[in-house]
Design an enzyme around this catalytic site. Structure first.
Site, mmCIF file in Angstrom:
data_model
loop_
_atom_site.group_PDB
_atom_site.id
_atom_site.type_symbol
_atom_site.label_atom_id
_atom_site.label_comp_id
_atom_site.label_asym_id
_atom_site.label_seq_id
_atom_site.Cartn_x
_atom_site.Cartn_y
_atom_site.Cartn_z
ATOM 1 N N LYS A 8 0.374 -1.364 0.100
ATOM 2 C CA LYS A 8 0.053 -0.089 0.026
ATOM 3 C C LYS A 8 0.969 1.368 -0.416
ATOM 4 O O LYS A 8 0.376 2.003 -0.832
ATOM 5 C CB LYS A 8 -1.090 0.012 1.018
ATOM 6 C CG LYS A 8 -1.857 1.174 1.596
ATOM 7 C CD LYS A 8 -1.979 1.632 3.054
ATOM 8 C CE LYS A 8 -2.668 2.891 2.950
ATOM 9 N NZ LYS A 8 -4.100 3.287 2.065
ATOM 10 N N ASN A 106 -15.576 -8.108 0.004
ATOM 11 C CA ASN A 106 -15.694 -6.402 -0.014
ATOM 12 C C ASN A 106 -13.936 -6.080 -0.269
ATOM 13 O O ASN A 106 -13.325 -5.162 -0.684
ATOM 14 C CB ASN A 106 -15.189 -6.129 1.150
ATOM 15 C CG ASN A 106 -14.998 -4.938 1.702
ATOM 16 O OD1 ASN A 106 -15.451 -4.220 0.538
ATOM 17 N ND2 ASN A 106 -14.725 -4.332 2.461
ATOM 18 N N SER A 429 -17.648 11.157 3.974
ATOM 19 C CA SER A 429 -16.196 11.568 5.157
ATOM 20 C C SER A 429 -15.533 12.155 3.781
ATOM 21 O O SER A 429 -15.914 13.157 2.985
ATOM 22 C CB SER A 429 -15.496 10.181 4.947
ATOM 23 O OG SER A 429 -15.597 10.231 3.522
ATOM 24 N N GLU A 480 -16.421 13.496 9.226
ATOM 25 C CA GLU A 480 -16.072 11.968 9.926
ATOM 26 C C GLU A 480 -14.582 12.889 10.241
ATOM 27 O O GLU A 480 -14.069 11.487 10.036
ATOM 28 C CB GLU A 480 -16.341 11.262 9.281
ATOM 29 C CG GLU A 480 -18.384 10.775 9.010
ATOM 30 C CD GLU A 480 -18.789 9.960 8.519
ATOM 31 O OE1 GLU A 480 -17.244 8.659 7.709
ATOM 32 O OE2 GLU A 480 -19.424 9.843 7.762
ATOM 33 N N TYR A 508 -9.521 -2.883 -2.240
ATOM 34 C CA TYR A 508 -9.322 -2.607 -3.816
ATOM 35 C C TYR A 508 -7.924 -1.949 -4.214
ATOM 36 O O TYR A 508 -7.881 -0.756 -3.018
ATOM 37 C CB TYR A 508 -10.036 -1.572 -4.569
ATOM 38 C CG TYR A 508 -10.744 -0.034 -3.938
ATOM 39 C CD1 TYR A 508 -9.530 0.977 -4.551
ATOM 40 C CD2 TYR A 508 -11.644 -0.419 -2.499
ATOM 41 C CE1 TYR A 508 -9.966 1.632 -3.542
ATOM 42 C CE2 TYR A 508 -11.838 1.634 -2.349
ATOM 43 C CZ TYR A 508 -11.053 2.076 -2.860
ATOM 44 O OH TYR A 508 -11.288 3.675 -2.945
ATOM 45 N N TRP A 557 -19.095 -6.348 6.098
ATOM 46 C CA TRP A 557 -17.755 -5.839 6.415
ATOM 47 C C TRP A 557 -16.461 -6.548 7.750
ATOM 48 O O TRP A 557 -15.403 -5.772 8.271
ATOM 49 C CB TRP A 557 -17.060 -4.196 6.371
ATOM 50 C CG TRP A 557 -17.723 -3.670 4.838
ATOM 51 C CD1 TRP A 557 -17.881 -4.336 4.242
ATOM 52 C CD2 TRP A 557 -18.278 -2.419 4.077
ATOM 53 N NE1 TRP A 557 -18.302 -3.909 3.189
ATOM 54 C CE2 TRP A 557 -17.984 -2.788 3.083
ATOM 55 C CE3 TRP A 557 -17.598 -1.335 5.489
ATOM 56 C CZ2 TRP A 557 -18.224 -1.814 2.284
ATOM 57 C CZ3 TRP A 557 -17.713 -0.682 3.849
ATOM 58 C CH2 TRP A 557 -18.035 -0.544 3.047
ATOM 59 N N HIS A 648 -36.480 -3.965 -5.918
ATOM 60 C CA HIS A 648 -37.159 -3.307 -5.278
ATOM 61 C C HIS A 648 -37.173 -3.836 -3.822
ATOM 62 O O HIS A 648 -37.893 -3.455 -3.101
ATOM 63 C CB HIS A 648 -38.811 -4.875 -5.868
ATOM 64 C CG HIS A 648 -39.113 -4.176 -6.721
ATOM 65 N ND1 HIS A 648 -39.808 -3.717 -7.009
ATOM 66 C CD2 HIS A 648 -38.080 -5.135 -8.548
ATOM 67 C CE1 HIS A 648 -40.287 -3.243 -8.835
ATOM 68 N NE2 HIS A 648 -39.329 -4.031 -8.970
ATOM 69 N N HIS A 691 -13.089 7.668 -6.775
ATOM 70 C CA HIS A 691 -12.220 6.972 -6.393
ATOM 71 C C HIS A 691 -11.323 6.933 -7.363
ATOM 72 O O HIS A 691 -9.793 6.559 -7.394
ATOM 73 C CB HIS A 691 -12.395 5.940 -6.363
ATOM 74 C CG HIS A 691 -13.331 4.525 -5.574
ATOM 75 N ND1 HIS A 691 -15.108 4.710 -5.396
ATOM 76 C CD2 HIS A 691 -12.998 4.429 -4.307
ATOM 77 C CE1 HIS A 691 -15.282 4.256 -4.046
ATOM 78 N NE2 HIS A 691 -14.174 3.952 -3.005
ATOM 79 N N CYS A 723 -19.549 8.738 -3.295
ATOM 80 C CA CYS A 723 -19.224 7.955 -2.010
ATOM 81 C C CYS A 723 -18.227 8.869 -1.421
ATOM 82 O O CYS A 723 -18.026 9.786 -2.150
ATOM 83 C CB CYS A 723 -18.582 6.746 -2.919
ATOM 84 S SG CYS A 723 -17.570 5.582 -1.324
#
Length: 755
Positions: A8, A106, A429, A480, A508, A557, A648, A691, A723
């Site tokens: 990362k 996830n 956020s 947040e 991701y 999650w 629905h 993203h 998002c």
């Protein structure tokens, strides 16, 4: 990602231009070699390769096949980081490819965009390079690929291609590339190869099942001399698919998930083909609980009698991508809870211990310690809270609907909130700066006082509120800044949860999450968000959203206890969130958002199981807000899944407003409204993809809202991003939101003049 998220940090440093491609490749190579060595040292015989990815395994397959959409201006040759990361993240001039959830996990994958004109070519030699890399280290591996049929079934028709285009018609075009890769691997000395055909656990049509037979018949001669494994996971394999799978030509063995696919056990016992290998997935690759070794050994012994001692291989139920890396890095978990757990490194040891026990070399001390831990978990008083069990049991028999219908509630809310048409908001956020993370870290480490912490967070909230007022956003959020993660933040304040220091799991790209562990009955000892939401509301006259994570998302999650049905745990969480909703309302918060980002991802993979899941999941959401006044506006948010097939159920959630991801999936969501689904509540399909670092223009957002107005009523449409904004930088957020508000205002003016 590595035990401490090494990949990362290397990726983000590279993307920020702070390090070179060589630096990134060095971190990646070190991670691969340490994993291969760890598995080898643990005694694992079949060690996978080509499972490492810089972003996503499906994107790696797209690169291998040279299936690069034209907008990225790739001119052939080996695909480099520029093209690869542009497909994943977009760039200054073009958007990223769509991202969606991998089955019911996830993890997110990059959806291939295909059509009849795609010119496939062998454009990434990653699989062969990594096989050779492992071999040079003295480790002979099993290269793993997304299988050709599953790759096509997980793809979508590219923009401009008919939605009815048969993606499987491309099979003959991609198989020659798979053959090239196989030939290179054979030349390099590979003796085993694995194709993941996980779509076999879904409800497939006969013509789709025929595609598997066609594909593996075509690959048979290329694979001669190799042992070919076809892997399935995450659910039972339906009887017809089992028949197809076990009849595939040129295949030596099969991997089955025997944790989530218990019914598959019956099929194996009744009709497993003789002479084939069975990779028995008895160790759960998706959860963090220690294996019941005695129970697994019993299952394995029964299978040994069917497939033969030399053909039975002990395995995890799926890739270990979906669980945390190593329990050794957890220094703060107490010993009792720690004894109940096994992360990826421990699961590898469990696999080897079971294999040895099968071979007559049982480690009695290891098995005894495991049995003691299993018994301790069953009897621990920390696990059960009778009052919670009783309250959850009392929920049955009511459907928990608000007394007034949604249109009457929206009228009452509008009188109170007085919002313009096309009201603007954000999802929750705001950017989490380095400084903000430092403040939280220092407070947690007790390096700063509570007073200093509250002061710093209050200043951040004030900045966020001021920015939104300057931008003229209608319904505000507090940003947040006090939250590390939308699930962990709540779990830390609920009973029945435990937390890890390094239990990171990839979501991701470079984005990792640290799922809490639900080990016992869940309740809310005290208010969790009221202090911050009230503080933020006092800073503005505009409505301030109270921000909560919904029960289904907290469940999906988290690493969830496996000793009671999931719905029982979900109802317990719903009651805890209900208490919080009612406390926010009492504190004067008139708009409350209860995010259910993960509702769709928990949907079982088989249609026959959908109704039961959706019934309790939607019911859990309604429990949270059944007690509020008509004038309190309940929002929910959903993202990065295909929602069309559950629209629905979404309507049945009975929220007043839903904000929902739409832009990155090329406005797929809008098609359900074009097809005549009537939606009477407020809805905000996202107008831009957060993203990607790309900043959308006002014109682009204006056009997107116009498309929405073609299928949705003006009085129910909201304008918002896809998002939350925590992963973005302020330099990206501010201009994007400016353009969003400008587009909404322009449309308001156009609608007013049209009248």
């Amino acid at each position: 990602m590595g035990p401490k998220r090494e990949l990362k940090f290397a990726l983000e440093s590279f993307w920020d231009g702070k390090s070179t491609a060589e630096d990134l490749q060095k971190v990646a190579a070190d991670l691969r070699s340490s994993i291969w060595k760890q598995m080898s040292d643990a005694g694992i015989k079949y060690i996978p390769s080509n499972t490492f990815s810089y972003y996503d395994q499906v994107l790696d397959t797209t690169a291998m096949l040279g299936a690069v959409p034209a907008r990225y201006n790739w001119n052939g040759g080996e695909i480099g980081f520029d093209t690869y990361f542009s497909m994943a993240r977009g760039n200054a001039s073009v958007p990223a490819m769509e991202m969606t959830k991998w089955f019911d996990t996830n993890y997110h994958f990059i959806v291939p965009e295909l059509g009849p004109d795609v010119k496939f070519s062998y454009a990434s030699h990653k699989a062969v390079t990594e096989y050779k890399e492992a071999k040079a280290l003295g480790v002979d591996t099993v290269p793993v690929f997304v299988g050709p049929v599953s790759y096509l079934l997980l793809s979508k028709p590219a923009k401009g291609v008919e939605k009815t285009f048969d993606l499987l018609s491309l099979l003959d075009k991609i198989l020659p590339i798979y053959k090239e890769v196989i030939a290179e691997l054979k030349e390099a000395g590979a003796t085993w190869i694995q194709f993941d055909e996980a779509t076999l656990v879904k409800d497939l049509e006969p013509y789709q099942l025929e595609a598997f037979t066609k594909a593996y018949s075509a690959l048979e001669s290329a694979c001669s001399g190799l042992n070919v494994i076809v892997a399935t996971y995450f659910a039972d394999v339906p009887a017809e698919a089992f028949k197809t799978l076990t009849s595939l030509p040129g295949v030596s063995g099969y991997t089955f998930d025997l944790v989530r696919g218990e019914k598959t056990l019956g099929l194996i016992k009744s009709s497993f083909p003789s002479g084939k290998y069975l990779f028995a997935g008895v160790v759960d690759g998706r959860n963090i609980w220690a294996n019941d070794l005695a129970g697994s050994l019993t299952v394995l012994k029964s299978l040994e009698g069917i497939v033969g001692k030399d053909k039975l291989v002990v395995s995890t139920s799926c890739s270990l991508l979906h669980t945390a890396v190593d329990l050794v890095n957890e220094t703060k978990l107490d010993d009792e809870i720690k004894s109940w757990l096994a992360f990826a490194a421990q699961k590898v040891v469990e696999v080897n211990a079971l294999a040895k026990a099968l071979a007559g070399q049982k480690d009695e001390a290891y098995f005894s310690a495991n049995a003691a831990a299993q018994a301790s978990r069953k009897s621990s008083p920390r696990v059960t809270n009778e009052a919670v069990q009783k309250a959850a049991a009392a929920l049955r028999g009511s459907d928990h609907r608000r007394a007034t219908n949604v249109s009457a509630r929206l009228d009452a809310q509008q009188k109170k909130l007085n919002l313009p048409i096309l009201p603007t908001t954000t999802i929750g956020s705001f950017p989490q700066t380095i400084e903000l993370r430092r403040v939280r870290r220092e407070y947690k480490a007790k390096k700063i006082s509570e007073e200093e912490y509250v002061k710093a967070i209050k200043e951040e909230i004030s900045k966020v509120v001021q920015l939104q007022e300057e931008l003229d956003i209608d319904v505000l959020v507090h940003g947040e800044p006090e939250r590390n993660d939308m699930v962990e933040y709540f779990g830390e304040q609920l009973s029945g949860f435990a937390f890890t220091a390094n239990g990171w799991v990839q979501s991701y790209g470079s984005r990792c999450v640290k799922p809490p562990i639900i080990y016992g009955d869940v309740s809310r000892p005290k208010a969790m968000t009221v202090f911050w939401s009230s503080m933020a509301q006092e800073m503005t006259k505009r409505p301030m959203k109270g921000m909560l994570t919904g029960p289904v998302t907290i469940l999906n999650w988290s690493f969830v206890r496996n000793d009671q049905p999931r719905f029982e745990t979900c109802y317990q969480i719903a009651l805890a969130i209900k208490d919080e909703v009612e406390d926010l309302e009492k504190a004067g918060i008139t708009v409350i958002q209860i995010d259910e980002a993960a509702l769709r991802e928990g949907l079982p993979l088989r249609k026959a199981e959908h109704a039961f899941y959706l019934d309790w999941a939607v019911h859990s959401f309604r429990i949270t807000n059944v007690g509020v006044a008509d004038t309190t506006q309940i929002h929910t948010h959903m993202c990065y899944s295909n929602f069309n097939d559950i629209i629905h159920s979404i309507i049945n959630m009975d929220a007043d407003v839903i904000t929902i991801e739409n832009s990155r999936s090329d406005e797929k969501l809008l098609s359900v409204f074009r097809e005549g689904v009537k939606y009477g509540a407020g809805i905000g399909p996202g107008v831009y993809d957060i993203h990607s670092p790309r900043i959308p223009s006002m014109e682009e957002i204006h056009d997107r809202i116009n498309k929405m107005l073609a299928v949705l009523e003006t009085n129910i449409l909201w304008v918002n991003p896809d998002c939350g904004l925590k992963t973005r930088k302020y330099g990206e957020v501010k201009p994007a939101l400016q353009n969003m508000v400008a587009a909404a205002k322009k449309l308001r003016a156009e609608l007013a003049s049209a009248k």
